[in-house]
Motif scaffolding. Structure first.
Motif, PDB file in Angstrom:
ATOM      1  N   ILE A 165      52.531  38.290  41.728  1.00  0.00           N
ATOM      2  CA  ILE A 165      51.652  38.038  40.598  1.00  0.00           C
ATOM      3  C   ILE A 165      51.480  39.273  39.716  1.00  0.00           C
ATOM      4  O   ILE A 165      50.974  39.202  38.602  1.00  0.00           O
ATOM      5  N   ARG A 166      51.897  40.441  40.250  1.00  0.00           N
ATOM      6  CA  ARG A 166      51.629  41.735  39.606  1.00  0.00           C
ATOM      7  C   ARG A 166      50.107  41.908  39.424  1.00  0.00           C
ATOM      8  O   ARG A 166      49.599  42.163  38.331  1.00  0.00           O
ATOM      9  N   TRP A 167      49.437  41.799  40.544  1.00  0.00           N
ATOM     10  CA  TRP A 167      47.982  41.736  40.577  1.00  0.00           C
ATOM     11  C   TRP A 167      47.377  43.129  40.404  1.00  0.00           C
ATOM     12  O   TRP A 167      47.311  43.914  41.334  1.00  0.00           O
ATOM     13  N   LYS A 168      46.915  43.397  39.209  1.00  0.00           N
ATOM     14  CA  LYS A 168      46.354  44.712  38.905  1.00  0.00           C
ATOM     15  C   LYS A 168      45.019  44.961  39.594  1.00  0.00           C
ATOM     16  O   LYS A 168      44.606  46.115  39.765  1.00  0.00           O
ATOM     17  N   GLN A 169      44.323  43.895  39.963  1.00  0.00           N
ATOM     18  CA  GLN A 169      42.990  44.014  40.541  1.00  0.00           C
ATOM     19  C   GLN A 169      42.997  44.019  42.071  1.00  0.00           C
ATOM     20  O   GLN A 169      41.922  43.930  42.689  1.00  0.00           O
ATOM     21  N   LEU A 170      44.172  44.133  42.695  1.00  0.00           N
ATOM     22  CA  LEU A 170      44.226  44.151  44.157  1.00  0.00           C
ATOM     23  C   LEU A 170      43.331  45.234  44.767  1.00  0.00           C
ATOM     24  O   LEU A 170      42.579  44.952  45.704  1.00  0.00           O
ATOM     25  N   PRO A 171      43.372  46.495  44.278  1.00  0.00           N
ATOM     26  CA  PRO A 171      42.487  47.505  44.871  1.00  0.00           C
ATOM     27  C   PRO A 171      41.003  47.121  44.785  1.00  0.00           C
ATOM     28  O   PRO A 171      40.234  47.378  45.720  1.00  0.00           O
ATOM     29  N   ARG A 172      40.638  46.522  43.662  1.00  0.00           N
ATOM     30  CA  ARG A 172      39.241  46.096  43.501  1.00  0.00           C
ATOM     31  C   ARG A 172      38.893  44.992  44.492  1.00  0.00           C
ATOM     32  O   ARG A 172      37.796  44.968  45.056  1.00  0.00           O
ATOM     33  N   TRP A 173      39.834  44.055  44.730  1.00  0.00           N
ATOM     34  CA  TRP A 173      39.591  43.004  45.706  1.00  0.00           C
ATOM     35  C   TRP A 173      39.412  43.598  47.102  1.00  0.00           C
ATOM     36  O   TRP A 173      38.518  43.193  47.845  1.00  0.00           O
ATOM     37  N   PHE A 174      40.262  44.561  47.459  1.00  0.00           N
ATOM     38  CA  PHE A 174      40.137  45.190  48.774  1.00  0.00           C
ATOM     39  C   PHE A 174      38.764  45.829  48.948  1.00  0.00           C
ATOM     40  O   PHE A 174      38.128  45.694  50.000  1.00  0.00           O
ATOM     41  N   LEU A 175      38.297  46.508  47.921  1.00  0.00           N
ATOM     42  CA  LEU A 175      37.004  47.187  48.026  1.00  0.00           C
ATOM     43  C   LEU A 175      35.849  46.205  48.093  1.00  0.00           C
ATOM     44  O   LEU A 175      34.885  46.409  48.841  1.00  0.00           O
ATOM     45  N   ARG A 176      35.929  45.122  47.325  1.00  0.00           N
ATOM     46  CA  ARG A 176      34.794  44.201  47.207  1.00  0.00           C
ATOM     47  C   ARG A 176      34.823  43.070  48.233  1.00  0.00           C
ATOM     48  O   ARG A 176      33.763  42.662  48.724  1.00  0.00           O
ATOM     49  N   HIS A 177      36.015  42.569  48.560  1.00  0.00           N
ATOM     50  CA  HIS A 177      36.059  41.293  49.261  1.00  0.00           C
ATOM     51  C   HIS A 177      36.888  41.255  50.542  1.00  0.00           C
ATOM     52  O   HIS A 177      36.781  40.273  51.287  1.00  0.00           O
ATOM     53  N   SER A 178      37.719  42.247  50.810  1.00  0.00           N
ATOM     54  CA  SER A 178      38.656  42.106  51.928  1.00  0.00           C
ATOM     55  C   SER A 178      37.939  41.956  53.273  1.00  0.00           C
ATOM     56  O   SER A 178      38.278  41.073  54.071  1.00  0.00           O
ATOM     57  N   ILE A 179      36.946  42.800  53.557  1.00  0.00           N
ATOM     58  CA  ILE A 179      36.236  42.722  54.839  1.00  0.00           C
ATOM     59  C   ILE A 179      35.428  41.430  54.952  1.00  0.00           C
ATOM     60  O   ILE A 179      35.540  40.713  55.954  1.00  0.00           O
TER      61      ILE A 179
END
Length: 407
Positions: A35-49
């Motif tokens: 997807i070329r997901w530019k917001q992946l780092p933000r997802w990891f910080l906010r939602h991964s856990i």
């Protein structure tokens, strides 16, 4: 906002075996690459856990969230009258499982080792008086609990009670960024404002919010704004349903999307995903996964083989199962085919031996028409609910496929 407590999670079901989490991580990373997901780092910080207990048992990305979990329609009763409700919610259904029957049913579900998360849906689950008791029982049985709700009844007090009962995720339905459109679809004035209040209360309680949207003619022009709203409201996951004409949805069959709109919607999801940290997954749009792969040139034999453990497309009967309020077992809320009743047959026997489930799990030889000859059938499979709604045959080709249009 309350933090997510690790003590709320059945740790074995979330983390064991370790390959389970690695597989979930691999799914997200491959999806992000495509997807070329530019917001992946933000997802990891906010939602991964917080997403880990909700994705308990996940083996890839597909329709209706992740495969390998049951969704149980605990009641058909509801405080709203949504025009597209697949369950035709309103009053309780005849013969709904009693409290004791429900507890025995939960214990039987727990015998299926692949099931680690249980979705409580309806109707509106919160109108069932014994819901907290059932949630506590399923938590004790080893499940993480997720509730699918219109959120209009959720206050801070209710949200904290859900959290104490082991609810780790809540799927909240929104139909428009415009209150009047949402309220018209939901059949009750003020439903939009109450849903937003509920989302805020859930987040303050430390419960992961998932936003469910049903795409149809009534809100098609609002969908990109609605995705942005879900992201702004802190949703970790968003399911983009397409209207399938079942239940009350059959009364508005003309509002379902066309083949061109299905294509337009899925391409729009791929474009919007780059901008938001919410993971968007389509429901009744399994063509999304091969579409993403074709955009990166990943449709040769090797890439297809590698993608099979990651993308599952339609999950009806292939990990996902839907249980009606009276105990009838369906492959999906949109595949209205009764495979047995838990009052009469042990659930595990239905799950393992039903001919319907066996057919749905055999994509190589059971599909008909374009879906039967499609090179993408292992990662897509066509929407079985849509096939059944339009043809009466759950194995027929998906009539809204745009990857292989009819000639």
């Amino acid at each position: 906002m309350a933090k997510t407590a690790f003590s709320d999670w059945p740790l074995k079901s979330v983390f064991w075996p370790p390959t389970l989490v690695l597989r979930q991580l691999g799914s997200v990373l491959y999806f992000s690459y495509l997807i070329r997901w530019k917001q992946l780092p933000r997802w990891f910080l906010r939602h991964s856990i917080p997403s880990l207990p909700v994705a308990a048992g996940a083996v890839g990305m597909g329709c209706i969230g992740f495969p390998n979990h049951p969704a149980w329609e605990v009641t058909a009763a509801c405080n709203l009258r949504c025009v597209h409700c697949h369950a035709a919610g309103g009053h309780p259904a005849p013969g709904e499982l009693s409290t004791e029957e429900a507890k025995r049913f939960i214990d039987k579900l727990a015998e299926v080792r692949e099931f680690r998360m249980l979705v409580y849906t309806g109707g509106e689950p919160l109108v069932r008086p014994d819901l907290p008791e059932l949630l506590r029982h399923s938590r004790k049985a080893g499940f993480t609990n997720v509730i699918a709700t219109n959120a209009t009844l959720i206050t801070d007090e209710v949200a904290m009670e859900l959290r104490k009962a082991g609810v780790v995720g809540a799927a909240v339905s929104l139909d428009s960024v415009r209150a009047d459109v949402h309220d018209n679809i939901r059949g009750v004035r003020g439903a939009f404002d109450l849903a937003i209040r509920g989302i805020h209360a859930l987040r303050r309680a430390g419960i992961l919010v998932q936003v469910n949207i049903t795409a149809m003619e009534y809100n098609f022009a609002d969908l990109e704004e609605l995705i942005a709203l879900a992201d702004a409201e802190g949703a970790g996951i968003m399911l983009m349903y397409q209207l399938v004409p079942v239940g009350r949805g059959n009364d508005i069959r003309d509002a379902t999307l066309t083949v061109n709109q299905n294509e337009q919607l899925l391409k729009s999801l791929a474009r919007m995903q780059k901008r938001v940290s919410t993971i968007i997954e389509p429901v009744a749009g399994p063509q999304y996964w091969p579409y993403l792969m074709t955009q990166r040139g990943h449709m040769n034999g090797l890439w297809l083989k590698l993608a099979r453990p990651v993308f599952h497309g339609c999950s009806a009967g292939r990990g996902f199962v839907y249980i009606k309020a009276n105990g009838d077992v369906w492959p999906c809320p949109f595949v209205e085919v009764n495979c047995g009743n838990v009052r009469e047959t042990p659930f595990r026997k239905i799950w393992a031996e039903s001919e319907v489930f066996r057919n749905l799990r055999n994509r190589e030889n059971s599909r008909k028409g374009r879906c039967g000859t499609c090179a993408y059938r292992a990662i897509c499979g066509g929407c079985r609910g849509r096939a059944y709604a339009y043809t009466g045959d759950y194995l027929a080709e998906d009539p809204l496929c745009f990857l292989h249009p009819k000639t």
